[in-house]
Design a protein around this motif. Structure first.
Motif, mmCIF file in Angstrom:
data_model
loop_
_atom_site.group_PDB
_atom_site.id
_atom_site.type_symbol
_atom_site.label_atom_id
_atom_site.label_comp_id
_atom_site.label_asym_id
_atom_site.label_seq_id
_atom_site.Cartn_x
_atom_site.Cartn_y
_atom_site.Cartn_z
ATOM 1 N N GLY A 34 25.862 24.775 60.040
ATOM 2 C CA GLY A 34 25.202 25.840 60.787
ATOM 3 C C GLY A 34 24.827 27.054 59.967
ATOM 4 O O GLY A 34 24.434 28.069 60.529
ATOM 5 N N GLY A 35 24.920 26.990 58.661
ATOM 6 C CA GLY A 35 24.560 28.114 57.808
ATOM 7 C C GLY A 35 23.172 27.944 57.222
ATOM 8 O O GLY A 35 22.468 26.975 57.515
ATOM 9 N N ASN A 36 22.760 28.896 56.408
ATOM 10 C CA ASN A 36 21.484 28.782 55.717
ATOM 11 C C ASN A 36 21.614 29.307 54.292
ATOM 12 O O ASN A 36 22.299 30.280 54.038
ATOM 13 N N LEU A 62 24.195 29.859 40.606
ATOM 14 C CA LEU A 62 24.614 30.875 41.580
ATOM 15 C C LEU A 62 23.857 30.621 42.868
ATOM 16 O O LEU A 62 22.624 30.588 42.882
ATOM 17 N N MET A 63 24.603 30.437 43.971
ATOM 18 C CA MET A 63 23.998 30.161 45.269
ATOM 19 C C MET A 63 24.411 31.256 46.252
ATOM 20 O O MET A 63 25.596 31.546 46.396
ATOM 21 N N THR A 64 23.434 31.867 46.914
ATOM 22 C CA THR A 64 23.678 32.882 47.935
ATOM 23 C C THR A 64 23.377 32.263 49.295
ATOM 24 O O THR A 64 22.309 31.659 49.470
ATOM 25 N N PHE A 65 24.303 32.422 50.251
ATOM 26 C CA PHE A 65 24.119 31.781 51.553
ATOM 27 C C PHE A 65 24.848 32.540 52.646
ATOM 28 O O PHE A 65 25.721 33.363 52.375
ATOM 29 N N GLU A 66 24.467 32.261 53.897
ATOM 30 C CA GLU A 66 25.177 32.747 55.079
ATOM 31 C C GLU A 66 25.753 31.536 55.792
ATOM 32 O O GLU A 66 25.043 30.542 55.997
ATOM 33 N N ALA A 67 27.022 31.617 56.172
ATOM 34 C CA ALA A 67 27.670 30.471 56.810
ATOM 35 C C ALA A 67 28.932 30.917 57.529
ATOM 36 O O ALA A 67 29.509 31.964 57.205
ATOM 37 N N PRO A 68 29.392 30.122 58.499
ATOM 38 C CA PRO A 68 30.696 30.390 59.118
ATOM 39 C C PRO A 68 31.823 30.031 58.154
ATOM 40 O O PRO A 68 31.612 29.329 57.160
ATOM 41 N N THR A 69 33.003 30.502 58.446
ATOM 42 C CA THR A 69 34.135 30.280 57.540
ATOM 43 C C THR A 69 34.506 28.808 57.430
ATOM 44 O O THR A 69 35.032 28.389 56.403
ATOM 45 N N THR A 70 34.212 28.007 58.447
ATOM 46 C CA THR A 70 34.510 26.575 58.364
ATOM 47 C C THR A 70 33.656 25.908 57.292
ATOM 48 O O THR A 70 34.118 24.989 56.618
ATOM 49 N N ALA A 71 32.432 26.383 57.121
ATOM 50 C CA ALA A 71 31.558 25.831 56.087
ATOM 51 C C ALA A 71 32.085 26.173 54.703
ATOM 52 O O ALA A 71 32.000 25.358 53.781
ATOM 53 N N VAL A 72 32.633 27.365 54.559
ATOM 54 C CA VAL A 72 33.168 27.783 53.262
ATOM 55 C C VAL A 72 34.372 26.920 52.892
ATOM 56 O O VAL A 72 34.499 26.479 51.744
ATOM 57 N N ALA A 73 35.226 26.648 53.853
ATOM 58 C CA ALA A 73 36.393 25.804 53.588
ATOM 59 C C ALA A 73 35.966 24.395 53.190
ATOM 60 O O ALA A 73 36.528 23.802 52.256
ATOM 61 N N GLU A 74 34.981 23.857 53.877
ATOM 62 C CA GLU A 74 34.483 22.516 53.548
ATOM 63 C C GLU A 74 33.812 22.494 52.178
ATOM 64 O O GLU A 74 33.975 21.552 51.404
ATOM 65 N N LEU A 75 33.080 23.546 51.857
ATOM 66 C CA LEU A 75 32.413 23.645 50.560
ATOM 67 C C LEU A 75 33.429 23.709 49.418
ATOM 68 O O LEU A 75 33.261 23.053 48.390
ATOM 69 N N LYS A 76 34.507 24.465 49.609
ATOM 70 C CA LYS A 76 35.573 24.529 48.603
ATOM 71 C C LYS A 76 36.209 23.163 48.395
ATOM 72 O O LYS A 76 36.467 22.745 47.268
#
Length: 93
Positions: A34-36, A62-76
């Motif tokens: 759900g981010g961009n 370097l990637m700049t994005f907007e996302a919910p915290t669940t996306a950040v956890a999955e990305l990590k």
């Protein structure tokens, strides 16, 4: 949603297709949650300050994005287990 920056270092010996595939995979994870993605800035191959796993050069992105915290956890999680990723750092912008 919050704004984040992710700086990651890929193995310099990867082909251009492999580097683009990893970048596309990270972008798709953000979009699926759900981010961009606002911007992807490829810095290219640079010398590492100290050797990491006996490698002295890395390909910086370097990637700049907007996302919910669940996306950040999955990305990590995905970046941590992906082959070709030497290091990654995600910060709030």
């Amino acid at each position: 949603m919050r704004k984040y920056e992710m700086l990651y270092i890929l193995t310099a010996t990867l082909t251009d297709e492999e580097k683009d595939a990893i970048t596309a995979k990270f972008e798709s994870i953000i979009k699926d949650c759900g981010g961009n993605v606002e911007k992807v800035d490829k810095w290219g191959v640079k010398k590492l300050v100290y050797p990491i796993n006996y490698k002295t050069e890395g390909y910086y992105v370097l990637m700049t994005f907007e996302a919910p915290t669940t996306a950040v956890a999955e990305l990590k999680r995905i970046a941590g287990i992906s082959d070709g990723v030497i290091r990654r750092l995600i910060t709030k912008a």
